[in-house]
Design an enzyme around this catalytic site. Structure first.
Site, PDB file in Angstrom:
ATOM      1  N   TYR A 292       0.824  -1.214   0.000  1.00  0.00           N
ATOM      2  CA  TYR A 292       0.000   0.000   0.000  1.00  0.00           C
ATOM      3  C   TYR A 292       0.856   1.261   0.000  1.00  0.00           C
ATOM      4  O   TYR A 292       0.775   2.073   0.920  1.00  0.00           O
ATOM      5  CB  TYR A 292      -0.894   0.030   1.236  1.00  0.00           C
ATOM      6  CG  TYR A 292      -2.034  -0.969   1.223  1.00  0.00           C
ATOM      7  CD1 TYR A 292      -2.252  -1.808   0.144  1.00  0.00           C
ATOM      8  CD2 TYR A 292      -2.887  -1.060   2.300  1.00  0.00           C
ATOM      9  CE1 TYR A 292      -3.300  -2.714   0.161  1.00  0.00           C
ATOM     10  CE2 TYR A 292      -3.939  -1.970   2.320  1.00  0.00           C
ATOM     11  CZ  TYR A 292      -4.131  -2.790   1.244  1.00  0.00           C
ATOM     12  OH  TYR A 292      -5.168  -3.686   1.273  1.00  0.00           O
TER      13      TYR A 292
ATOM     14  N   LYS B 172       4.090 -14.787   4.043  1.00  0.00           N
ATOM     15  CA  LYS B 172       3.948 -15.785   2.978  1.00  0.00           C
ATOM     16  C   LYS B 172       5.353 -16.051   2.423  1.00  0.00           C
ATOM     17  O   LYS B 172       5.617 -15.917   1.215  1.00  0.00           O
ATOM     18  CB  LYS B 172       2.983 -15.231   1.915  1.00  0.00           C
ATOM     19  CG  LYS B 172       2.562 -16.220   0.846  1.00  0.00           C
ATOM     20  CD  LYS B 172       1.663 -17.333   1.344  1.00  0.00           C
ATOM     21  CE  LYS B 172       1.384 -18.323   0.226  1.00  0.00           C
ATOM     22  NZ  LYS B 172       0.792 -19.574   0.703  1.00  0.00           N
TER      23      LYS B 172
ATOM     24  N   ASP C  15      -2.274 -17.653   4.502  1.00  0.00           N
ATOM     25  CA  ASP C  15      -3.450 -18.444   4.094  1.00  0.00           C
ATOM     26  C   ASP C  15      -3.857 -19.423   5.200  1.00  0.00           C
ATOM     27  O   ASP C  15      -5.040 -19.589   5.513  1.00  0.00           O
ATOM     28  CB  ASP C  15      -3.203 -19.168   2.763  1.00  0.00           C
ATOM     29  CG  ASP C  15      -1.819 -19.796   2.656  1.00  0.00           C
ATOM     30  OD1 ASP C  15      -0.998 -19.613   3.586  1.00  0.00           O
ATOM     31  OD2 ASP C  15      -1.545 -20.470   1.651  1.00  0.00           O
TER      32      ASP C  15
ATOM     33  N   ASP D 280      -4.635  -5.898   6.786  1.00  0.00           N
ATOM     34  CA  ASP D 280      -5.903  -5.310   6.367  1.00  0.00           C
ATOM     35  C   ASP D 280      -6.956  -6.408   6.196  1.00  0.00           C
ATOM     36  O   ASP D 280      -8.071  -6.324   6.711  1.00  0.00           O
ATOM     37  CB  ASP D 280      -5.662  -4.573   5.037  1.00  0.00           C
ATOM     38  CG  ASP D 280      -6.810  -3.672   4.664  1.00  0.00           C
ATOM     39  OD1 ASP D 280      -7.682  -3.434   5.517  1.00  0.00           O
ATOM     40  OD2 ASP D 280      -6.833  -3.209   3.509  1.00  0.00           O
TER      41      ASP D 280
ATOM     42  N   ASP E 234     -10.425  -7.585   8.809  1.00  0.00           N
ATOM     43  CA  ASP E 234     -11.849  -7.701   8.471  1.00  0.00           C
ATOM     44  C   ASP E 234     -12.359  -9.105   8.772  1.00  0.00           C
ATOM     45  O   ASP E 234     -13.514  -9.283   9.162  1.00  0.00           O
ATOM     46  CB  ASP E 234     -12.094  -7.339   6.999  1.00  0.00           C
ATOM     47  CG  ASP E 234     -12.349  -5.844   6.851  1.00  0.00           C
ATOM     48  OD1 ASP E 234     -11.785  -5.079   7.677  1.00  0.00           O
ATOM     49  OD2 ASP E 234     -13.099  -5.431   5.958  1.00  0.00           O
TER      50      ASP E 234
END
Ligand code: ATP
Length: 333
Positions: A122, A169, A202, A226, A230
């Protein structure tokens, strides 16, 4: 009362105004001395002044000990992302906690996501169009990742958490997340009393559903944080219950995770608890731990009683009724 804190108050748009009023009215019950400096931002401000985030507002926030932010509507990205950048708020903290009488998928969820707020995928201007598509660059620096990982371990230490989980990851993003993982274990060595583990992002997404009680402190890069945040909101039910903090070396901003909710704005229906829990986080940031606990316990009592709840929690009480119930609980403590 000893300290007097300067608090920038930016209610913003929609239900931001209602939940902010409710929260300030409860803060005023506490044994802490605040000087509130109100400032404009958001859609209405854009309409009135031609900018969604006036310099004057940035200045007010900069000169404060902390900022309480309500919500911004369509202009949210211009307001909140810019404020994070201007104030160098590098850590985004989102506690995920199950409360009674809510739609939480399990009873004992209580973890916090510590998300790096300044780099990763970002970064403005790091995307470009190419002849056959587009490219985005992912930036991982030693400085920013060390800072956020150290913040997470410090947080664990200061809040009696026994474990920190690093999420990445590194099996695919061998260089960037390979570095993140390496730094994670380097920093972890400074905290021998805190357990550490790392998972792929994941797998974490799955474990959060299958075994959410396992987590205490999660530290991760910008995009992963982020998304997992959520997911965290989904785990514990209503958006109206989830607070957040943005922390930097010289400032901090506290805001509910929800937006301006135009569908219920101005109708006395909004759940004020996410904003109030954000204020509880602010009190802890200011080291007003006793007052934070009193405020949080008053909220908890109203949730446990389960009688006065807003619509998002399955009740039919108003913002004002919930606020008054919390005030009564607080006065009884
Ligand atoms: P914005 O564009 O400002 O983000 P939005 O409506 O897209 O607004 P939210 O404001 O987060 O996004 O709202 C999503 C849904 O959740 C809406 O239906 C809203 O009414 C509901 N909601 C959000 N916050 C609350 C709250 N504090 N109390 C009750 N309902 C809420």
């Amino acid at each position: 009362m000893t300290n007097k804190y300067k608090i920038a108050v930016v209610p913003g748009d929609g239900i931001g105004l209602e939940v902010m009023d409710a929260t300030i009215s409860i803060l005023n019950e506490l044994d802490v001395d605040f000087e509130y400096n109100y400032a404009d931002a958001g859609d209405e401000c854009l309409e009135k002044t031609g900018t969604a985030l006036p310099e004057k507002t940035i200045d007010t926030v900069r000169k404060s000990d902390a900022c309480l932010f309500g919500a911004a509507g369509e202009s949210a990205a211009d307001v909140i992302v810019k404020l994070r950048q201007e104030l160098k708020l590098f850590a985004n903290l989102r506690p995920v906690k199950s409360y009674p009488n809510t739609n939480s998928i399990a009873e004992n969820i209580d973890f916090i996501i510590v998300r790096e707020n300044t780099e990763g995928l970002y970064i403005a201007d790091m995307e470009e169009m190419t002849e056959d598509g587009a490219i985005a660059k992912r930036v991982i620096t030693r400085e920013a990742e060390s800072r956020i990982i150290d913040y997470a371990f410090q947080y664990a230490k200061n809040n009696n958490k026994s474990k920190v989980t690093g999420v990445h990851k590194a099996n695919v993003l061998k260089k960037s997340d390979g570095l993140f993982k390496q730094i994670f274990y380097e920093i972890a060595e400074k905290y021998p009393d805190i357990e550490k583990e790392d998972f792929y992002v994941d797998a974490t997404a799955m474990y959060l559903i299958t075994n959410p009680e396992n987590f205490e402190v999660i530290v991760t890069t910008n995009l992963f944080g982020d998304i997992l945040s959520d997911e965290g909101a989904g785990l514990v039910g209503s958006l109206g219950l989830i607070p957040s903090a943005n922390i930097g070396d010289d400032g901090a901003l506290f805001e509910p995770v929800h937006g301006s909710a135009p569908d219920i704005a101005g109708q006395n229906k909004a759940n004020p608890i996410a904003m109030m829990l954000s204020a509880v986080m602010m009190l802890r940031y200011l080291n007003e731990n006793r007052e934070a606990e009193i405020f949080e316990n008053a909220i908890l009592k109203v949730l446990e009683d389960g009688e006065i709840l807003t619509g998002d929690m399955g009740g039919n009480s108003t913002t004002k009724e919930v606020t008054e119930a919390i005030r009564t609980a607080l006065r009884g403590m």
